[in-house]
Design an enzyme around this catalytic site. Structure first.
Site, PDB file in Angstrom:
ATOM      1  N   GLY A  37       0.786  -1.230   0.000  1.00 28.54           N
ATOM      2  CA  GLY A  37       0.000   0.000   0.000  1.00 28.54           C
ATOM      3  C   GLY A  37       0.811   1.268   0.000  1.00 28.54           C
ATOM      4  N   CYS A 246     -27.959  -9.024 -16.590  1.00 27.86           N
ATOM      5  CA  CYS A 246     -27.343  -8.655 -17.862  1.00 27.86           C
ATOM      6  C   CYS A 246     -28.277  -9.037 -19.018  1.00 27.86           C
ATOM      7  CB  CYS A 246     -25.997  -9.366 -18.008  1.00 27.86           C
ATOM      8  SG  CYS A 246     -25.268  -9.226 -19.656  1.00 27.86           S
ATOM      9  N   CYS A 249     -26.291 -12.051 -21.145  1.00 26.80           N
ATOM     10  CA  CYS A 249     -25.970 -13.368 -20.593  1.00 26.80           C
ATOM     11  C   CYS A 249     -26.812 -13.714 -19.365  1.00 26.80           C
ATOM     12  CB  CYS A 249     -24.489 -13.471 -20.251  1.00 26.80           C
ATOM     13  SG  CYS A 249     -24.021 -12.546 -18.785  1.00 26.80           S
ATOM     14  N   CYS A 271     -23.104  -6.763 -19.001  1.00 26.23           N
ATOM     15  CA  CYS A 271     -21.878  -6.942 -18.224  1.00 26.23           C
ATOM     16  C   CYS A 271     -20.800  -6.003 -18.755  1.00 26.23           C
ATOM     17  CB  CYS A 271     -21.349  -8.368 -18.375  1.00 26.23           C
ATOM     18  SG  CYS A 271     -22.352  -9.618 -17.602  1.00 26.23           S
ATOM     19  N   CYS A 277     -19.013 -12.152 -19.864  1.00 24.98           N
ATOM     20  CA  CYS A 277     -20.298 -12.213 -20.544  1.00 24.98           C
ATOM     21  C   CYS A 277     -20.241 -13.242 -21.678  1.00 24.98           C
ATOM     22  CB  CYS A 277     -20.636 -10.836 -21.095  1.00 24.98           C
ATOM     23  SG  CYS A 277     -22.372 -10.617 -21.497  1.00 24.98           S
TER      24      CYS A 277
END
Lengths: 291, 257
Positions: A37, A246, A249, A271, A277
């Site tokens: 980080g 979606c 899909c 998506c 997808c």
């Protein structure tokens, strides 16, 4: 595809950057991995694309790429956008590595603003393109001061910002680039990924590398590192939800993009991760279009 | 009380060749209000900034004693410790509210900042505290979400005070708290300060060039001139029977102080 197309262009070093530069970047990456980080400065090079298009990400990718790697590049989750196609082509030409659109097959994935929906595995490396690596930048303009705040772990300021969000909107309205605390120590920016992807950062089996070219910073989240999204006890962190699936899909668990389909107000939600997808629909991306 | 809260010895502060403070020594006792008066450029504000941890002195020591603890030198302790003390044990109310407030953050956020810095992570509790403190400094709690820029000068001063008092500090430094306010607002602010000081048993160092303010608020007075303390004593003593020529001039130049 003819065999010669797989050979690196002769006028470039492997993966575009020279070896000295790659060595310098690898050192920065090693330090970044050692201090999860923490933003490590590095001597960012001019790249053959403008700042803001992923200069940090491609430098990191160039430094870690090996001959046997399989590279995937996504932009907002999609493999077929201009930026993704061009970065993938750059490395196909200069490094001769195999490229793919399949998340499961890739060993190195460079991404802008998304994490793939398919859970990442051990051994994969995700490279993020970061515009502003400093999460406190809009709250504290002085670099010397933000360095000090990180050194002293003095992160109350970020909570003041979240407090303002709740006071104004009744909830934490920030929906992307949602601040995270890495390994219970450093406040970091996850790059502008939607907060939907924040939970995927926590204890991810993959190595997560972040490169900011213009700001000349590299930072990292090593595999299986704790990542906490900041919040309040009575306003816990939560991710976006959609009340529909979606349109292509039928997935209900993925991040959806709103697509305007005509000028009469019709729109569909699909998506944002194009590979996810397509694999759900059992179709294959037209990969040959790349080269 | 056997020991002071703050002990200052031989404090010098130079800006290049300009000596802003010279050999200032003082003790501040718990619950005491100390006034610093003097003309413009006499080093009052510089002294205050040194005391509050914002400006490192060129020489001398400033030692603070946290509850039941030993004396600690403010500028020799680590920076983390100093910052911690600065936002829990004391606070400075700036002459210009814009230096002391976050102008892009709402009143509630300003008051809550110290709580969040101290690790409070419950929005409801932060908000309740902010409401309570706004009420206490006579600001309308309904304006908790307004930006400080929408407040008047006097309200901004009171907001600064609330923002500091929320961490229950032991010392408050006030730099010309009534400067630039009209007379009726000044009086209300002084009333408020007097009440808070007594209720919370605060130790206060107040810089002012208004002897009326000094008379009303302070227990003890220091007169500064050209960076040096020329006279020091109980407020009434100094104002009624000034010894130093400059103090005499200062007192005689004010009508009805």
């Amino acid at each position: 595809m003819s065999p010669s197309a797989r050979l690196p262009a002769q006028s470039f070093n492997f993966a575009y950057l020279d070896e000295q530069t790659k060595k310098m970047i690898r050192r920065a990456i090693l330090k970044a991995v050692a201090i999860p980080g923490h933003q490590v400065p590095f001597a960012s090079r001019e790249m053959p694309l403008p700042y803001g298009w992923g200069t940090g990400g491609i430098q990191v990718t160039a430094a870690i790429l090996g001959k046997d790697d399989v590279l995937k590049v996504i932009d907002q989750g999609a493999d077929d956008t201009t930026n993704a196609v061009n970065i993938r082509r750059l490395f196909a030409k200069t490094a001769g590595v195999r490229t793919t659109t399949r998340t499961a097959e890739a060993t190195v994935i460079q991404t802008r603003h998304r994490i793939p929906e398919l859970p990442l595995k051990d051994g994969q490396i995700l490279v993020f393109q970061v515009p502003i690596p400093e999460p406190l930048r809009w709250l504290e303009p002085k670099e010397a001061e933000t360095l000090k705040l990180h050194a002293l772990e003095d992160y109350g300021l970020m909570h003041v910002h979240l407090y303002e969000d709740i006071a104004t909107h009744g909830r934490i309205a920030r929906s992307y680039d949602y601040p995270i605390l890495v390994h219970d120590r450093y406040l970091s920016s996850p790059s502008p990924i939607p907060k939907f992807d924040n939970p995927k950062l926590d204890r991810s089996p993959a190595l997560l590398l972040f490169g900011a070219g213009r700001e000349k910073r590299i930072y990292a989240i090593p595999p299986y590192t704790r990542v906490k999204s900041l919040d309040f006890d009575d306003h816990p962190f939560s991710v976006q939800r959609w009340d529909r699936a979606c349109a292509l899909c039928g997935a209900r668990d993925s991040f959806l993009d709103e697509v305007v389909t005509d000028d009469r107000g019709n729109r569909m939600f699909v998506c944002s991760d194009s590979d996810y997808c397509e694999s759900r629909r059992g179709t294959t991306a037209p990969e040959a279009a790349d080269d | 009380m056997t020991e002071p809260l703050l002990r200052v010895r031989g404090l010098d502060k130079n800006f290049g060749r300009v000596a802003a403070c010279r050999a200032v020594s003082l003790d501040l006792w718990p619950g005491e209000v100390l006034g610093i008066v003097g003309e413009s450029g006499s080093g009052k504000t510089t002294l205050l900034r040194c005391l509050s941890g914002e400006l490192e002195p060129s020489a001398g020591t400033i030692e603070f004693r946290a509850a039941e603890g030993p004396f600690e030198d403010v500028y020799r302790m680590g920076e983390a410790r100093r910052r911690f003390l600065m936002r829990t044990q004391w606070g400075i109310v700036h002459q210009n509210p814009r230096d002391g407030l976050r102008m892009r953050v709402s009143a509630g956020g300003n008051v809550g900042e110290r709580l969040m810095a101290a690790g409070e992570r419950h929005y409801g509790r932060i908000r309740a505290e902010a409401v309570a403190w706004l009420d206490r400094v006579e600001l309308d709690p309904a304006r908790i979400d307004d930006l400080p820029a929408l407040f008047s000068g006097g309200m901004q001063q009171r907001l600064q005070i609330a923002r500091i008092l929320v961490s229950r500090p032991r010392i408050v430094y006030l730099d010309e708290p009534t400067g630039g306010l009209d007379v009726s607002i000044q009086a209300r602010l002084l009333d408020l300060l007097r009440r808070l000081v007594r209720d919370l048993a605060l130790a206060v160092v107040i810089v002012t060039h208004d002897l009326g303010v000094a008379r009303l608020l302070t227990d003890r007075l220091m007169v500064m001139r050209r960076g040096e303390v020329v006279e020091e004593g109980l407020t009434d003593q100094v104002l009624d029977d000034p010894h130093h020529a400059y103090s005499q001039l200062l007192v005689s130049s004010v009508i009805g102080a």
